[in-house]
Design a protein around this motif. Structure first.
Motif, PDB file in Angstrom:
ATOM      1  N   LEU A  46       1.299  -6.147  -7.952  1.00 50.95           N
ATOM      2  CA  LEU A  46       0.574  -5.475  -6.880  1.00 50.95           C
ATOM      3  C   LEU A  46       1.515  -5.101  -5.737  1.00 50.95           C
ATOM      4  CD1 LEU A  46      -2.141  -4.560  -5.643  1.00 50.95           C
ATOM      5  CD2 LEU A  46      -2.330  -6.860  -4.684  1.00 50.95           C
ATOM      6  N   ILE A  49       3.633  -2.101  -6.769  1.00 49.31           N
ATOM      7  CA  ILE A  49       2.873  -0.850  -6.727  1.00 49.31           C
ATOM      8  C   ILE A  49       2.691  -0.372  -5.302  1.00 49.31           C
ATOM      9  CG2 ILE A  49       0.595   0.155  -7.175  1.00 49.31           C
ATOM     10  CD1 ILE A  49       0.524  -1.764  -9.673  1.00 49.31           C
ATOM     11  N   GLU A  50       2.253  -1.261  -4.426  1.00 45.43           N
ATOM     12  CA  GLU A  50       2.009  -0.871  -3.034  1.00 45.43           C
ATOM     13  C   GLU A  50       3.297  -0.484  -2.319  1.00 45.43           C
ATOM     14  OE1 GLU A  50      -1.000  -0.401  -1.462  1.00 45.43           O
ATOM     15  OE2 GLU A  50      -1.747  -0.675  -3.487  1.00 45.43           O
ATOM     16  N   TRP A  53       4.527   2.969  -3.733  1.00 50.04           N
ATOM     17  CA  TRP A  53       3.632   4.028  -3.258  1.00 50.04           C
ATOM     18  C   TRP A  53       3.882   4.323  -1.776  1.00 50.04           C
ATOM     19  CZ3 TRP A  53      -0.168   3.834   0.524  1.00 50.04           C
ATOM     20  CH2 TRP A  53      -0.938   4.995   0.628  1.00 50.04           C
ATOM     21  N   ALA A  54       3.962   3.279  -0.945  1.00 49.12           N
ATOM     22  CA  ALA A  54       4.162   3.471   0.500  1.00 49.12           C
ATOM     23  C   ALA A  54       5.539   4.064   0.794  1.00 49.12           C
ATOM     24  CB  ALA A  54       3.982   2.139   1.231  1.00 49.12           C
ATOM     25  N   SER A  64       0.426   9.293  -6.589  1.00 52.50           N
ATOM     26  CA  SER A  64      -0.804   8.511  -6.625  1.00 52.50           C
ATOM     27  C   SER A  64      -0.490   7.058  -6.994  1.00 52.50           C
ATOM     28  CB  SER A  64      -1.785   9.100  -7.638  1.00 52.50           C
ATOM     29  OG  SER A  64      -1.333   8.878  -8.952  1.00 52.50           O
ATOM     30  N   ARG A  65      -1.320   6.172  -6.507  1.00 57.28           N
ATOM     31  CA  ARG A  65      -1.172   4.760  -6.874  1.00 57.28           C
ATOM     32  C   ARG A  65      -1.321   4.579  -8.385  1.00 57.28           C
ATOM     33  NH1 ARG A  65      -3.687   3.684  -1.722  1.00 57.28           N
ATOM     34  NH2 ARG A  65      -2.459   2.193  -0.549  1.00 57.28           N
ATOM     35  N   GLU A  66      -2.169   5.402  -8.975  1.00 59.32           N
ATOM     36  CA  GLU A  66      -2.388   5.311 -10.419  1.00 59.32           C
ATOM     37  C   GLU A  66      -1.100   5.626 -11.189  1.00 59.32           C
ATOM     38  OE1 GLU A  66      -4.477   7.056  -8.343  1.00 59.32           O
ATOM     39  OE2 GLU A  66      -6.015   5.499  -8.304  1.00 59.32           O
ATOM     40  N   VAL A  68       1.960   5.210 -10.068  1.00 57.12           N
ATOM     41  CA  VAL A  68       2.862   4.073  -9.864  1.00 57.12           C
ATOM     42  C   VAL A  68       2.417   2.901 -10.733  1.00 57.12           C
ATOM     43  CG1 VAL A  68       3.806   2.444  -8.182  1.00 57.12           C
ATOM     44  CG2 VAL A  68       3.414   4.817  -7.513  1.00 57.12           C
ATOM     45  N   GLU A  69       1.116   2.665 -10.781  1.00 60.59           N
ATOM     46  CA  GLU A  69       0.594   1.564 -11.590  1.00 60.59           C
ATOM     47  C   GLU A  69       0.907   1.777 -13.075  1.00 60.59           C
ATOM     48  OE1 GLU A  69      -3.594  -0.845 -12.262  1.00 60.59           O
ATOM     49  OE2 GLU A  69      -3.467   0.712 -10.730  1.00 60.59           O
ATOM     50  N   SER A  72       4.537   1.156 -13.595  1.00 58.58           N
ATOM     51  CA  SER A  72       4.812  -0.278 -13.423  1.00 58.58           C
ATOM     52  C   SER A  72       4.474  -1.048 -14.684  1.00 58.58           C
ATOM     53  CB  SER A  72       3.994  -0.812 -12.247  1.00 58.58           C
ATOM     54  OG  SER A  72       4.149  -2.191 -12.129  1.00 58.58           O
TER      55      SER A  72
END
Length: 126
Positions: A46, A49-50, A53-54, A64-66, A68-69, A72
């Motif tokens: 987590l 990912i955060e 993204w940031a 998008s977070r998706e 990156v997720e 990951s």
């Protein structure tokens, strides 16, 4: 003359020693808290990912977070990437993981040497 309104009325509803005791109790609970290995891995993922993204958003490369997720979760790295954003996600994930690994193995003695910083910036080929 008008009275200044109470800015934090909830803080004044209980004595100060109650608040201090609550904070002390919370600190004790946090110190005693132990994560399972699976929970630690979930939190690490987590954070990865955060962070990625940031960081990319701050660089003006919003992803998008998706995305990156998804990257990951990939365990196999491609020889080439479909887009510059995809490669930035991968390189940034690798960098944060390298820093985490260094901190876990070396602790406070970890050094950010020039060669390590070059590896973060350019990948493992340097």
């Amino acid at each position: 003359m008008q009275r200044r309104p109470d800015r934090f009325p909830i803080l004044q509803s209980r004595p100060a020693h109650d608040w201090i005791n609550n904070v002390t109790q919370a600190q004790k609970q946090l110190a005693e808290f132990r994560l399972t290995r699976a929970n630690q891995q979930d939190l690490d993922r987590l954070v990865d990912i955060e962070f990625v993204w940031a960081m990319l958003a701050l660089e003006g490369r919003p992803v998008s977070r998706e995305d990156v997720e998804r990257k990951s979760a990939d365990t196999v790295r491609a020889a080439s990437y479909d887009s510059e954003d995809e490669s930035r996600i991968i390189y940034t994930l690798d960098a944060i993981r390298a820093v985490r690994s260094l901190a876990e193995t070396e602790g406070r003695a970890a050094l950010l040497t020039p060669s390590f910083l070059l590896r973060l910036r350019f990948g493992s080929e340097h």
